[in-house]
Write a protein that holds these residues in place. Structure first.
Motif, short mmCIF file in Angstrom:
data_model
loop_
_atom_site.label_atom_id
_atom_site.label_comp_id
_atom_site.label_asym_id
_atom_site.label_seq_id
_atom_site.Cartn_x
_atom_site.Cartn_y
_atom_site.Cartn_z
N LEU A 1 4.67 0.59 1.83
CA LEU A 1 4.03 -0.73 1.94
C LEU A 1 2.63 -0.78 1.33
N VAL A 2 2.03 0.37 1.06
CA VAL A 2 0.65 0.41 0.55
C VAL A 2 0.47 -0.43 -0.71
N PRO A 3 1.35 -0.34 -1.71
CA PRO A 3 1.15 -1.19 -2.89
C PRO A 3 1.17 -2.69 -2.57
N GLY A 4 1.96 -3.09 -1.59
CA GLY A 4 2.01 -4.49 -1.18
C GLY A 4 0.71 -4.95 -0.55
N ALA A 5 0.10 -4.06 0.22
CA ALA A 5 -1.20 -4.38 0.82
C ALA A 5 -2.26 -4.47 -0.27
N ALA A 6 -2.21 -3.54 -1.23
CA ALA A 6 -3.18 -3.54 -2.33
C ALA A 6 -3.03 -4.79 -3.20
N ALA A 7 -1.80 -5.29 -3.33
CA ALA A 7 -1.55 -6.48 -4.14
C ALA A 7 -1.86 -7.77 -3.39
N GLY A 8 -2.20 -7.68 -2.12
CA GLY A 8 -2.54 -8.86 -1.33
C GLY A 8 -1.35 -9.59 -0.76
N VAL A 9 -0.17 -9.00 -0.82
CA VAL A 9 1.03 -9.63 -0.29
C VAL A 9 1.07 -9.50 1.24
N ILE A 10 0.60 -8.37 1.74
CA ILE A 10 0.66 -8.09 3.18
C ILE A 10 -0.69 -8.43 3.82
#
Length: 189
Positions: A22-31
């Motif tokens: 999930l880390v890339p999703g958090a970095a992309a602002g999705v999470i």
């Protein structure tokens, strides 16, 4: 944009594997937030949540009760439910964004379910091949994750605290209001 609710059973490794994906999703602002809901109420998952910067809740009872507790605490208009040990492939971020935008702009509520993929480390005997085949033809399972707008989730009644409540929620969605996403999910633990 999205709250991720992960049901755990007090074991660190599956929770960490899911969080790492999930880390890339958090970095992309999705999470917006991740909530770990521990059914075992152990300090192991509480430490994992602390280190990862996640919310932490405890829940007694079924996995569905844990998911319901996480949904109640979540702050985002979209919810993603995952089991600890579920790992999403790299395409999930863009597809999730597109799905949310498309459904938010339409008047038809839908939920997304990730495509099941076997782990490359799974057994490959005849019995395992039969299990995999049956899984493919029997429809989605709760461990494939669920991406759903909060208001749609609440209209359906959410996760009830009953046996097989996750399967019941998937049946309530029916084929007409669920989308099988292209992104794959696999269970690693």
């Amino acid at each position: 944009m999205l709250s991720v609710i992960i049901s755990t059973d007090g074991v660190e490794q599956p929770a960490v594997a899911t969080l790492a994906a999930l880390v890339p999703g958090a970095a992309a602002g999705v999470i917006r937030e991740v909530l770990l809901v521990d059914r075992a109420s152990t300090d192991v998952i509480e430490r994992v949540a602390d280190v990862a910067g996640c919310g932490y809740l405890t829940s007694t009872g079924s996995r569905a009760a844990a998911m319901a507790a996480g949904a109640k605490a979540a702050r985002s208009p979209w919810l993603m439910f995952l089991h600890a040990g579920a790992v999403l492939d790299s395409g999930w971020i863009e597809e999730t964004q597109q799905f949310i935008q498309r459904i938010s702009a339409s008047d038809r509520p839908r939920a997304g379910i990730f495509r099941y993929a076997r782990s490359p480390y799974d057994e490959t005997g005849f019995r395992d091949e039969v299990k995999h085949f049956i899984r493919k033809v029997s429809g989605p399972k709760a461990d494939q994750g669920l991406l759903i707008a909060r208001d749609h989730y609440e209209r359906l009644g959410g996760h009830a605290d009953a046996s097989r409540a996750e399967a019941k929620l998937l049946r309530q969605l029916g084929r007409a209001s669920r989308t099988m996403l292209r992104s794959r999910i696999m269970m690693v633990a």
